[in-house]
Every structure is written in structure tokens, then in C-alpha cells.
Design an enzyme around this catalytic site. Structure first.
Site, PDB file in Angstrom:
ATOM      1  N   ILE A  41     -25.293   7.857  44.697  1.00  0.00           N
ATOM      2  CA  ILE A  41     -24.971   8.688  45.858  1.00  0.00           C
ATOM      3  C   ILE A  41     -23.548   9.234  45.744  1.00  0.00           C
ATOM      4  O   ILE A  41     -23.282  10.387  46.086  1.00  0.00           O
ATOM      5  CB  ILE A  41     -25.142   7.847  47.148  1.00  0.00           C
ATOM      6  CG1 ILE A  41     -26.566   7.273  47.234  1.00  0.00           C
ATOM      7  CG2 ILE A  41     -24.836   8.674  48.383  1.00  0.00           C
ATOM      8  CD1 ILE A  41     -26.740   6.163  48.255  1.00  0.00           C
ATOM      9  N   LYS A  66     -17.635   5.658  32.058  1.00  0.00           N
ATOM     10  CA  LYS A  66     -18.685   6.161  32.960  1.00  0.00           C
ATOM     11  C   LYS A  66     -18.147   7.314  33.800  1.00  0.00           C
ATOM     12  O   LYS A  66     -18.852   8.277  34.087  1.00  0.00           O
ATOM     13  CB  LYS A  66     -19.157   5.042  33.893  1.00  0.00           C
ATOM     14  CG  LYS A  66     -19.977   3.949  33.214  1.00  0.00           C
ATOM     15  CD  LYS A  66     -20.500   3.026  34.304  1.00  0.00           C
ATOM     16  CE  LYS A  66     -20.945   1.692  33.794  1.00  0.00           C
ATOM     17  NZ  LYS A  66     -21.246   0.760  34.902  1.00  0.00           N
ATOM     18  N   ASP A  91     -10.542  -0.275  40.436  1.00  0.00           N
ATOM     19  CA  ASP A  91     -11.434  -1.434  40.446  1.00  0.00           C
ATOM     20  C   ASP A  91     -11.211  -2.191  41.747  1.00  0.00           C
ATOM     21  O   ASP A  91     -10.163  -2.813  41.947  1.00  0.00           O
ATOM     22  CB  ASP A  91     -11.147  -2.335  39.240  1.00  0.00           C
ATOM     23  CG  ASP A  91     -12.104  -3.519  39.202  1.00  0.00           C
ATOM     24  OD1 ASP A  91     -12.930  -3.652  40.130  1.00  0.00           O
ATOM     25  OD2 ASP A  91     -12.017  -4.318  38.251  1.00  0.00           O
ATOM     26  N   ASN A 117     -17.195   5.013  49.198  1.00  0.00           N
ATOM     27  CA  ASN A 117     -18.627   4.864  48.903  1.00  0.00           C
ATOM     28  C   ASN A 117     -18.942   3.639  48.038  1.00  0.00           C
ATOM     29  O   ASN A 117     -20.002   3.039  48.173  1.00  0.00           O
ATOM     30  CB  ASN A 117     -19.092   6.153  48.197  1.00  0.00           C
ATOM     31  CG  ASN A 117     -20.390   5.980  47.450  1.00  0.00           C
ATOM     32  OD1 ASN A 117     -21.459   5.987  48.046  1.00  0.00           O
ATOM     33  ND2 ASN A 117     -20.304   5.794  46.130  1.00  0.00           N
ATOM     34  N   TYR A 204     -24.721  -9.173  50.766  1.00  0.00           N
ATOM     35  CA  TYR A 204     -24.525  -7.707  50.842  1.00  0.00           C
ATOM     36  C   TYR A 204     -24.665  -7.238  52.297  1.00  0.00           C
ATOM     37  O   TYR A 204     -23.820  -6.486  52.808  1.00  0.00           O
ATOM     38  CB  TYR A 204     -25.555  -7.007  49.953  1.00  0.00           C
ATOM     39  CG  TYR A 204     -25.611  -5.496  50.124  1.00  0.00           C
ATOM     40  CD1 TYR A 204     -24.667  -4.670  49.525  1.00  0.00           C
ATOM     41  CD2 TYR A 204     -26.630  -4.897  50.875  1.00  0.00           C
ATOM     42  CE1 TYR A 204     -24.722  -3.280  49.684  1.00  0.00           C
ATOM     43  CE2 TYR A 204     -26.692  -3.520  51.038  1.00  0.00           C
ATOM     44  CZ  TYR A 204     -25.739  -2.714  50.437  1.00  0.00           C
ATOM     45  OH  TYR A 204     -25.800  -1.350  50.595  1.00  0.00           O
ATOM     46  N   LYS A 208     -21.749  -5.509  54.737  1.00  0.00           N
ATOM     47  CA  LYS A 208     -21.868  -4.236  55.455  1.00  0.00           C
ATOM     48  C   LYS A 208     -21.682  -4.452  56.963  1.00  0.00           C
ATOM     49  O   LYS A 208     -21.145  -3.586  57.652  1.00  0.00           O
ATOM     50  CB  LYS A 208     -23.222  -3.575  55.148  1.00  0.00           C
ATOM     51  CG  LYS A 208     -23.332  -3.109  53.686  1.00  0.00           C
ATOM     52  CD  LYS A 208     -22.396  -1.945  53.384  1.00  0.00           C
ATOM     53  CE  LYS A 208     -22.361  -1.545  51.926  1.00  0.00           C
ATOM     54  NZ  LYS A 208     -21.478  -0.419  51.642  1.00  0.00           N
TER      55      LYS A 208
HETATM   56  N1  LIG Z   1     -28.981   3.223  47.363  1.00  0.00           N
HETATM   57  C1  LIG Z   1     -29.359   2.821  48.555  1.00  0.00           C
HETATM   58  O1  LIG Z   1     -30.537   2.686  48.827  1.00  0.00           O
HETATM   59  C2  LIG Z   1     -28.325   2.584  49.642  1.00  0.00           C
HETATM   60  C3  LIG Z   1     -28.782   2.321  50.951  1.00  0.00           C
HETATM   61  C4  LIG Z   1     -27.845   2.120  51.954  1.00  0.00           C
HETATM   62  C5  LIG Z   1     -26.500   2.163  51.662  1.00  0.00           C
HETATM   63  N2  LIG Z   1     -26.102   2.398  50.369  1.00  0.00           N
HETATM   64  C6  LIG Z   1     -24.657   2.448  50.104  1.00  0.00           C
HETATM   65  O2  LIG Z   1     -24.370   3.649  49.422  1.00  0.00           O
HETATM   66  C7  LIG Z   1     -23.254   3.459  48.546  1.00  0.00           C
HETATM   67  C8  LIG Z   1     -23.594   3.939  47.165  1.00  0.00           C
HETATM   68  O3  LIG Z   1     -24.729   3.234  46.722  1.00  0.00           O
HETATM   69  P1  LIG Z   1     -25.528   3.656  45.403  1.00  0.00           P
HETATM   70  O4  LIG Z   1     -26.949   3.364  45.657  1.00  0.00           O
HETATM   71  O5  LIG Z   1     -25.121   4.987  44.932  1.00  0.00           O
HETATM   72  O6  LIG Z   1     -24.990   2.536  44.408  1.00  0.00           O
HETATM   73  P2  LIG Z   1     -24.776   2.582  42.818  1.00  0.00           P
HETATM   74  O7  LIG Z   1     -25.686   3.512  42.146  1.00  0.00           O
HETATM   75  O8  LIG Z   1     -24.841   1.133  42.413  1.00  0.00           O
HETATM   76  O9  LIG Z   1     -23.282   3.083  42.713  1.00  0.00           O
HETATM   77  C9  LIG Z   1     -22.258   2.279  43.197  1.00  0.00           C
HETATM   78  C10 LIG Z   1     -20.966   2.797  42.678  1.00  0.00           C
HETATM   79  O10 LIG Z   1     -19.925   1.894  43.101  1.00  0.00           O
HETATM   80  C11 LIG Z   1     -19.165   1.537  41.957  1.00  0.00           C
HETATM   81  N3  LIG Z   1     -18.537   0.226  42.070  1.00  0.00           N
HETATM   82  C12 LIG Z   1     -19.113  -0.975  42.152  1.00  0.00           C
HETATM   83  N4  LIG Z   1     -18.180  -1.929  42.125  1.00  0.00           N
HETATM   84  C13 LIG Z   1     -16.979  -1.328  42.028  1.00  0.00           C
HETATM   85  C14 LIG Z   1     -15.641  -1.775  41.931  1.00  0.00           C
HETATM   86  N5  LIG Z   1     -15.328  -3.072  41.896  1.00  0.00           N
HETATM   87  N6  LIG Z   1     -14.656  -0.859  41.846  1.00  0.00           N
HETATM   88  C15 LIG Z   1     -14.931   0.468  41.842  1.00  0.00           C
HETATM   89  N7  LIG Z   1     -16.189   0.949  41.899  1.00  0.00           N
HETATM   90  C16 LIG Z   1     -17.194   0.066  41.986  1.00  0.00           C
HETATM   91  C17 LIG Z   1     -20.169   1.546  40.831  1.00  0.00           C
HETATM   92  O11 LIG Z   1     -19.491   1.562  39.587  1.00  0.00           O
HETATM   93  P3  LIG Z   1     -20.192   0.932  38.253  1.00  0.00           P
HETATM   94  O12 LIG Z   1     -21.131   1.976  37.762  1.00  0.00           O
HETATM   95  O13 LIG Z   1     -19.029   0.703  37.356  1.00  0.00           O
HETATM   96  O14 LIG Z   1     -20.877  -0.315  38.681  1.00  0.00           O
HETATM   97  C18 LIG Z   1     -20.914   2.833  41.143  1.00  0.00           C
HETATM   98  O15 LIG Z   1     -20.198   3.942  40.734  1.00  0.00           O
HETATM   99  C19 LIG Z   1     -22.897   1.982  48.649  1.00  0.00           C
HETATM  100  O16 LIG Z   1     -21.857   1.811  49.593  1.00  0.00           O
HETATM  101  C20 LIG Z   1     -24.170   1.356  49.186  1.00  0.00           C
HETATM  102  O17 LIG Z   1     -23.918   0.157  49.885  1.00  0.00           O
HETATM  103  C21 LIG Z   1     -26.978   2.607  49.365  1.00  0.00           C
END
Ligand SMILES: NC(=O)c1ccc[n+]([C@@H]2O[C@H](COP(=O)([O-])OP(=O)(O)OC[C@H]3O[C@@H](n4cnc5c(N)ncnc54)[C@H](OP(=O)(O)O)[C@@H]3O)[C@@H](O)[C@H]2O)c1
Length: 333
Positions: A41, A66, A91, A117, A204, A208
Site C-alpha cells: 500500500i 528494496k 528502520d 504507513n 499486531y 494498532k
Molecule cells: N494489507 C492489509 O490488508 C492491511 C489491512 C489493514 C491495515 N494495513 C496497514 O497498511 C499498512 C501497509 O501494509 P501493507 O499491507 O502494504 O504491508 P507490507 O506489504 O508488508 O508493507 C509494509 C512496509 O512497511 C515496511 N516496514 C516494516 N518494518 C519496517 C521497519 N522496521 N522500518 C521501516 N519500514 C518497515 C516494510 O518494509 P520491508 O519490505 O523491508 O519489510 C514494507 O515496506 C500497514 O500499516 C498495515 O498495518 C494493511
């Protein structure tokens, strides 16, 4: 103690299948930061900001490899010049990294939008040695995210004052906050509990829930101290694919999630649209929780009498922690 609003499941389904218009607000001349922008996202949101004319979009990523791959994809897809999208290391599992990132951001000519995000969902609870030994989900999704917000507030406010605009700070949360068991809620010091790897698989959801409480309190306080300068709110993008959130889960569980996602998930692109609508939200959405670009209903626990007390308790504890990490930072509120 999961605490669901009335018609919660019906609403989840309704939001999942809603069509979300493409955002069209221009970000011309503006500088935008998106954390966790290399995937999912966050990546789609960063791409949209670039497409909508931002003069700089900073991809805040923990992996520069990445991040650079994401930049390349955005640059080539939109035929952008090399200076629009930048990759900066961040990080959230390291308080030093957060401080260094924010020091660098303070040297920007302006800072108009921050989309907080990045988040993790880890199957196994592990401690983050560079983040005070806190458990990694709490360190990333809660403590570092709020630390970063507080450290960036002066730059956001200075930009608003200088350009006679309102800067924007949107936190990406989740409807999972309604599912938190939050069994540690009666601990004398709740954050101390997260210095161990004790706990359940709802971490998790709990992270949140804590983020929701803390953003509400931050928004209330910032509105009183500096009205009209930084617009804040929080948004749930809905269940989206692709996501790497579940990457530490065992394969059988990942397969089940993939099957569920096949029928039910939005694309990350649509999820990102909801975030841009939140960033662009009207005054009615200040400090609020948004879904599909609209103000939505929080878990009844958050707004209960117990929740109101809990919000103050968590805020007090967090302020103590943040002062320990960066003395004086709480004066930024
Ligand atoms: N996908 C869903 O269904 C969903 C639903 C509700 C809410 N959300 C929220 O939407 C947001 C994005 O989710 P997403 O699905 O896009 O997740 P994602 O594909 O796992 O992407 C998460 C991003 O956060 C980065 N990240 C994780 N740990 C980090 C750290 N220590 N420092 C800096 N960056 C870090 C990851 O980097 P790496 O690639 O290096 O790990 C990645 O770029 C999150 O806040 C999530 O809680 C998602």
C-alpha cells in the site's frame, strides 16, 4: 476483549467491495514522506503522490535495495526525472535510525505530507535490541511511529507557516484494532510488558489499538497547542493484496490467507487511494478514523469510559519513553 462496533462484519464487507475514486488533488511543489514505501500500500501511495505532481516523494525504507527497486519502478512507470523520488533509510526498529531520518528531514526545504504507513505483523514475538528492547511490533508500529511523528512536527508546522498552508500527517491503522485481546491492559505499566516477548498472537491488533489511542491523544493536544497548522488523522486501508504483512507466518497459514485474499482483498492500489483521501480529508476528519475515505466508527472500547482512561495512561507512559529516547521531544506537541 475484542470490541466490535455494531454491524462490524457487514461494514467490513461493504468497504471491501466499494469502489474508491482515484484521488485528484494536486501535490505540486510539495514534499511528501511515505514510510514503508517499497511494497504494498505504501508503494502505491508513494506512486500516487508522484503522479499527482509532488516535487519530491521520499520513500522511507529499511532496505535501500528494496527502496531503490521501488524508485526505479515509479520513475520508469511515470517517466519522472531522477530527482523526484528519493530513497532514504529508515528502520523503525532502531530509535537511532528514526532520529537520523528526522534530522535529515529537518534540512528539507519544506515538508507538506507524512504518511506513516510502515508496520509489521510478526508470527513470533521478538525483541528489538536497537529499540530499547521493546518487542518488535510495538517498537515499529507504535513507539517509533509516534517518535517520528513528534520529531517531524516542527518541520511540518514551519512549512505550514511559511507557505500559508496546512501540512498533513496521516497514520495508517487497521480495523484489526477492534480484535485486540489486550489482556495486559491491567498491568501497572503497560509498555513495560512489551519489553519481554510474553504475549499472544494478537500483538499486531494490539499495536494498532495502541496506535489509535495515541494518535487520538496527539491530535487533540496538537490542535490545542498549534491550531490549524498540521492536519492529522488515521486511516484503515482495508484488507489489501499484495502484502508482505504475513511473510513470517507458516506456509499453511499463508495459503489460507491467500485463498481468503483471492476472494475478498482489495488491490493495494485501491487501499492506497483510501489513504490519499484521508490525507486530503476535510476538517470533519481531523483526529478521526477513516475507512474508504470517510470518517468511520472505532472500536467501542476506545470510546468507552475505560478507553478514555486507558488513552491517558498510555499517553503518559509513551511520553516518558519518548523523553528517554530524545529528551525534549514531547515539547514538540
Ligand atoms: N494489507 C492489509 O490488508 C492491511 C489491512 C489493514 C491495515 N494495513 C496497514 O497498511 C499498512 C501497509 O501494509 P501493507 O499491507 O502494504 O504491508 P507490507 O506489504 O508488508 O508493507 C509494509 C512496509 O512497511 C515496511 N516496514 C516494516 N518494518 C519496517 C521497519 N522496521 N522500518 C521501516 N519500514 C518497515 C516494510 O518494509 P520491508 O519490505 O523491508 O519489510 C514494507 O515496506 C500497514 O500499516 C498495515 O498495518 C494493511
Amino acid at each position: 476483549m475484542p470490541s466490535f462496533p455494531p454491524n462490524y462484519f457487514l461494514n467490513v464487507v461493504r468497504h471491501q467491495f466499494r469502489s474508491i475514486p482515484e484521488p485528484s488533488t494536486s501535490y505540486k511543489d510539495q514534499i511528501v514522506i511515505v514510510t514503508g514505501a517499497n511494497h504494498g500500500i505504501g508503494f502505491e501511495a508513494a506512486r500516487s503522490f508522484a503522479q499527482l505532481g509532488a516535487s519530491k516523494v521520499i520513500l522511507a525504507c529499511r532496505s535501500s535495495t528494496k527502496g531503490e527497486a521501488a524508485k526505479k519502478l515509479i520513475d520508469s512507470g511515470l517517466s519522472l526525472g531522477p530527482d523526484i523520488v528519493e530513497v532514504w533509510p529508515l528502520d523503525l526498529c532502531s530509535f537511532e535510525s528514526v532520529k537520523e531520518f528526522c534530522r535529515r528531514a529537518s534540512t528539507l526545504s519544506r515538508l507538506d505530507v507524512v504518511l506513516a504507513n510502515a508496520a509489521v505483523l510478526e508470527y513470533q514475538l521478538l525483541q528489538a535490541p536497537d529499540a530499547g528492547g521493546f518487542e518488535r511490533t510495538i517498537a515499529t508500529n507504535v513507539i517509533s511511529t509516534l517518535l517520528m511523528a513528534l520529531l517531524l512536527l516542527p518541520k511540518l508546522r514551519a512549512t505550514a507557516a511559511r507557505h500559508n498552508t496546512t501540512s498533513r500527517l496521516t497514520f495508517v491503522v487497521s480495523d484489526a484494532h477492534c480484535m485486540a485481546q489486550f489482556e495486559e491492559r491491567n498491568e501497572p505499566k503497560i509498555f513495560d510488558y512489551y519489553k519481554s516477548t510474553k504475549g499472544t498472537e494478537d500483538r499486531y491488533a494490539t499495536s494498532k489499538l495502541l496506535e489509535v489511542f495515541l494518535v487520538r491523544e496527539l491530535a487533540t493536544r496538537a490542535k490545542l497547542s498549534h491550531p490549524g497548522t498540521v492536519f492529522m488523522n488515521m486511516a484503515n486501508p482495508g484488507f489489501c493484496k499484495p502484502t508482505t504483512l504475513f511473510k513470517t507466518f507458516p506456509p499453511w497459514l499463508q495459503v489460507s490467507i491467500d485463498i481468503f485474499a483471492f476472494f475478498f482483498a482489495r488491490s493495494a492500489q485501491v487501499g492506497a487511494r483510501t489513504l490519499l483521501h484521508a490525507v486530503d480529508g476535510g476538517s470533519e476528519s481531523y483526529g478521526e478514523y477513516l475507512e474508504s475515505g470517510e470518517v468511520s466508527v472505532l472500536s467501542p472500547y476506545v470510546v468507552s469510559n475505560e478507553g478514555v482512561e486507558m488513552q491517558q495512561k498510555l499517553w503518559g507512559e509513551l511520553m516518558e519513553i519518548l523523553e528517554g529516547i530524545e529528551p525534549g521531544v514531547t515539547k514538540n506537541i
